[in-house]
Design a protein around this motif. Structure first.
Motif, PDB file in Angstrom:
ATOM      1  N   GLU A 160       0.840  -1.205   0.000  1.00  0.00           N
ATOM      2  CA  GLU A 160       0.000   0.000   0.000  1.00  0.00           C
ATOM      3  C   GLU A 160       0.883   1.267   0.000  1.00  0.00           C
ATOM      4  O   GLU A 160       0.834   2.070   0.935  1.00  0.00           O
ATOM      5  N   ARG A 211       0.831   3.955  -1.945  1.00  0.00           N
ATOM      6  CA  ARG A 211       0.108   5.223  -2.072  1.00  0.00           C
ATOM      7  C   ARG A 211      -0.371   5.697  -0.696  1.00  0.00           C
ATOM      8  O   ARG A 211      -0.198   6.839  -0.306  1.00  0.00           O
ATOM      9  N   LEU A 212      -0.945   4.735   0.052  1.00  0.00           N
ATOM     10  CA  LEU A 212      -1.478   5.071   1.373  1.00  0.00           C
ATOM     11  C   LEU A 212      -0.366   5.563   2.300  1.00  0.00           C
ATOM     12  O   LEU A 212      -0.514   6.586   2.974  1.00  0.00           O
ATOM     13  N   ARG A 246       2.558   6.855   1.610  1.00  0.00           N
ATOM     14  CA  ARG A 246       3.074   8.170   1.208  1.00  0.00           C
ATOM     15  C   ARG A 246       2.097   9.272   1.647  1.00  0.00           C
ATOM     16  O   ARG A 246       2.493  10.268   2.239  1.00  0.00           O
ATOM     17  N   GLU A 247       0.825   9.059   1.358  1.00  0.00           N
ATOM     18  CA  GLU A 247      -0.189  10.060   1.718  1.00  0.00           C
ATOM     19  C   GLU A 247      -0.241  10.245   3.240  1.00  0.00           C
ATOM     20  O   GLU A 247      -0.306  11.367   3.747  1.00  0.00           O
ATOM     21  N   TYR A 285       9.729   8.855   2.100  1.00  0.00           N
ATOM     22  CA  TYR A 285       8.422   9.507   1.952  1.00  0.00           C
ATOM     23  C   TYR A 285       8.330  10.784   2.780  1.00  0.00           C
ATOM     24  O   TYR A 285       7.545  11.676   2.483  1.00  0.00           O
ATOM     25  N   ASP A 287      -6.525   1.481   3.265  1.00  0.00           N
ATOM     26  CA  ASP A 287      -6.708   2.662   2.417  1.00  0.00           C
ATOM     27  C   ASP A 287      -8.182   3.067   2.422  1.00  0.00           C
ATOM     28  O   ASP A 287      -9.042   2.313   2.859  1.00  0.00           O
ATOM     29  N   THR A 313      -5.204  10.364   7.903  1.00  0.00           N
ATOM     30  CA  THR A 313      -5.402  10.869   6.535  1.00  0.00           C
ATOM     31  C   THR A 313      -6.714  11.647   6.376  1.00  0.00           C
ATOM     32  O   THR A 313      -7.170  11.872   5.263  1.00  0.00           O
TER      33      THR A 313
END
Ligand SMILES: Cc1cc2nc3c(=O)[nH]c(=O)nc-3n(C[C@H](O)[C@H](O)[C@H](O)COP(=O)(O)OP(=O)(O)OC[C@H]3O[C@@H](n4cnc5c(N)ncnc54)[C@H](O)[C@@H]3O)c2cc1C
Length: 566
Positions: free
Chosen positions: A72, A74-75, A77-78, A142, A369, A395
């Motif tokens: 995961e 993307r998760l 990093r975000e 990240y 996510d 998030t």
């Protein structure tokens, strides 16, 4: 505007542009975002704000290194970016948290990670030093160049035991890295709501209002205080009911199966020796089957969690005896020389993660996510329903931004402003250096009659929101507002009255569980509860009978939900 004025206005003008169902962090953050775009928006919660999953978190603002193993990226990093933003935008409640991973094996997990990533392995397993190192390197990457938090460090066995002498000598080493601690998540929620309502006269948030049905393009709401119902006509509905999303869609006449929640519990311990052994560090580790355990400082207490158990009915989540035994066993594994038993538990809590429905063999593999699942208008439903599935506390801003963007597109409106750098509540105009802080405190001390000690206490507790609290105390709306509580010398009478008056307190437990950390930190006694009931009752206009009912209801809730007997 008080609750009754908001209710009157809504019953007279039932058209709302966006209706948000659920006042957990995701509903609240979306409410703030839409309010800042000038959208007329109504947020309702069937109970108190931040009383569902959002009240059950491990208090971490974190990227979640272990999600890298599930692929995961993307998760993570975000989440790392959002963690950094939170530390900047809400410095009064979120701070960098040095985190220690005690490592018991060198190579374990090295093969598991790529296998899991390829979907070949379902079995969770303890991670060894090599895989932790790889994860932390990516984590640092990240974090980017801003360096909101320092980079990770690896410690040899000897260095780790020198730094943390009570760690289990069976370790082969330790890793240290940084995440964020959300000291008071419930307060962060309330301050986001206050910011939204201050920014827009057409943003209204109501607790103790349920969505109970829908027909002919209208949604039926019920005031859980008076029992009255009325209808609103929204153009867009956002279902942010967390683990109750499917139940809410059912009530709206749109059955879904979006959520497959897992329960997680925590203990709060009053244990001086353990608190001293961890210092200001979180200890984050895995048991042999790969489940995560954390031991973390929370004011003078120690927070221990968490479990990850599938559950069907989110209303049944409580911390069980088995979970308590499991946590005590895990503490003994990391700090074997420190004796911990049930007598040191001052509070327990439990909640359900609103994870997406999934067939994964282990709960750890269900994606953390978030996604927005849309139910398009059909039949007599003229509005789309945007369902907020999954998501982490960390998030919330990004998830809210993505949701608000989708709502704006459907309304044919465009974004006016970003929330990326908007400070929250008492994080506004926050003095960041020691000099600026000293200046702020000195300036406030001259503007109030309170002793300098109180200015410091209130600033430490609420950030710059303390200025509004002190100004209110100075008006002496409440008799002896500037005096400490008789049964909790660290709180002022006027502080309690201010929060009760301005932060939508309806019941006594709203105050002890969510406007303050008194219950979670094990500071509530019966005399204190009675004193609070008198102050809050005066603000809320309770009769003697209502005050007594509040006292009984709160004690019942503390016992049944949090293992606290007064
Ligand atoms: C044990 C545990 C530990 C966690 N730890 C972390 C962590 O350390 N860091 C992190 O980033 N994340 C963590 N999370 C995840 C995070 O807490 C959740 O993902 C997040 O709080 C979900 O928020 P939400 O607003 O979507 O749902 P919720 O907070 O559950 O909000 C939903 C709200 O909807 C309301 N509602 C339900 N039905 C209706 C209705 N019909 N009408 C009106 N209102 C209704 C409920 O009362 C509730 O308040 C953890 C979660 C759990 C459970």
């Amino acid at each position: 505007m008080n609750r009754q004025a908001r209710l009157d206005r809504l019953t007279q003008t039932p058209d709302v542009t966006v209706l948000i169902i659920g006042g957990g962090i995701n509903g609240i953050a979306t409410f703030r975002d839409l309010a800042l775009q000038g959208i007329d928006v109504l947020l309702v919660d069937r109970a108190d704000f931040c009383s569902g999953a959002s009240a059950a978190s491990s208090h971490m603002a974190h990227g979640g290194i272990r999600y890298l193993e599930n692929g995961e990226f993307r998760l993570v990093r975000e989440a790392v970016e959002e963690r950094n933003r939170l530390i900047t935008n809400a410095p009064h409640y979120v701070s960098p948290l040095p985190t220690v991973i005690p490592i018991f094996r060198r190579l374990s997990g090295l093969l598991n990670a790529p296998l899991k990533f390829l979907g070949v392995l379902d079995r969770p397993a303890e991670r060894g030093a090599a895989i932790i190192k790889l994860g932390l390197l990516m984590y640092d990457a990240y974090t980017g160049t801003e360096r909101t938090v320092p980079r990770h460090e690896f410690l040899s066995r000897r260095a780790a035991l020198r730094r943390y002498p009570q760690l289990n000598p069976a370790i082969v080493g330790a890793a240290e890295y940084y995440d964020g601690l959300i000291r008071a998540p419930e307060r962060l929620c309330m301050e986001l709501i206050a910011d939204a309502e201050a920014a827009s006269p057409t943003a209204h948030a109501l607790n103790y209002v349920s969505v109970v049905g829908a027909a002919n393009g209208q949604v039926r709401l019920r005031d859980e205080v008076s029992g009255e119902t009325w209808d609103v006509r929204p153009q867009v509905v956002i279902n942010a009911a967390g683990p109750w999303i499917d139940l809410t869609n059912f009530a709206l006449g749109k059955p879904t199966r979006l959520i497959g929640g897992t329960k997680g519990s925590h203990l709060v311990l009053d244990h001086g020796e353990l608190r001293q052994a961890i210092g200001e560090h979180e200890f984050f580790f895995e048991n042999q089957d790969g489940r995560i355990v954390l031991i973390c400082p929370l004011a003078e207490r120690v927070l221990v969690g968490t479990s990850d158990i599938r559950i069907d009915n989110p209303d049944e989540a409580i911390c069980t005896d088995d979970e308590i035994e499991y946590f005590l066993g895990m503490i003994a594994r990391v700090f074997p020389s420190i004796h911990v038993d049930r007598s040191q538990i001052v509070f327990t809590f439990s909640g359900v993660r609103p994870l997406p429905a999934a067939d994964a063999k282990s709960t750890g593999q269900i994606s953390r996510d978030h996604s927005i699942e849309v139910i398009e208008p059909a039949g007599d439903t003229s509005f789309p329903i945007l369902n907020l599935v999954g998501g982490k506390w960390t998030t919330f801003r990004a998830f809210a931004e993505q949701t608000a963007d989708q709502a704006l597109v459907r309304l044919g409106r465009s974004r006016q402003t970003s929330t990326a750098t908007v400070a929250i509540g008492g994080g506004k105009a926050y003095p960041r250096t020691p000099q600026a802080r000293a200046q702020w405190l000195a300036q406030q001390a001259t503007q109030t009659n309170l002793a300098a000690r109180w200015v410091e206490i209130l600033f430490a507790r609420y950030g710059t929101l303390a200025a509004a609290i002190m100004a209110d105390i100075a008006t002496q709306r409440l008799e002896h507002a500037d005096q400490p509580l008789q049964h909790q010398a660290d709180y002022l009478r006027g502080e309690v009255a201010y929060l009760a008056y301005t932060e939508k307190v309806i019941h006594l437990d709203d105050f002890i569980l969510r406007r303050s950390s008194l219950a979670m930190l094990g500071m509530v006694t019966l005399p204190l509860l009675e004193e609070l009931a008198t102050i809050i009752g005066a603000t809320c206009g309770w009769s003697a009978v209502e005050r007594q009912a509040e006292l009984e209801q709160t004690q019942k809730r503390l016992t049944e939900r949090h293992g606290v007997r007064l």
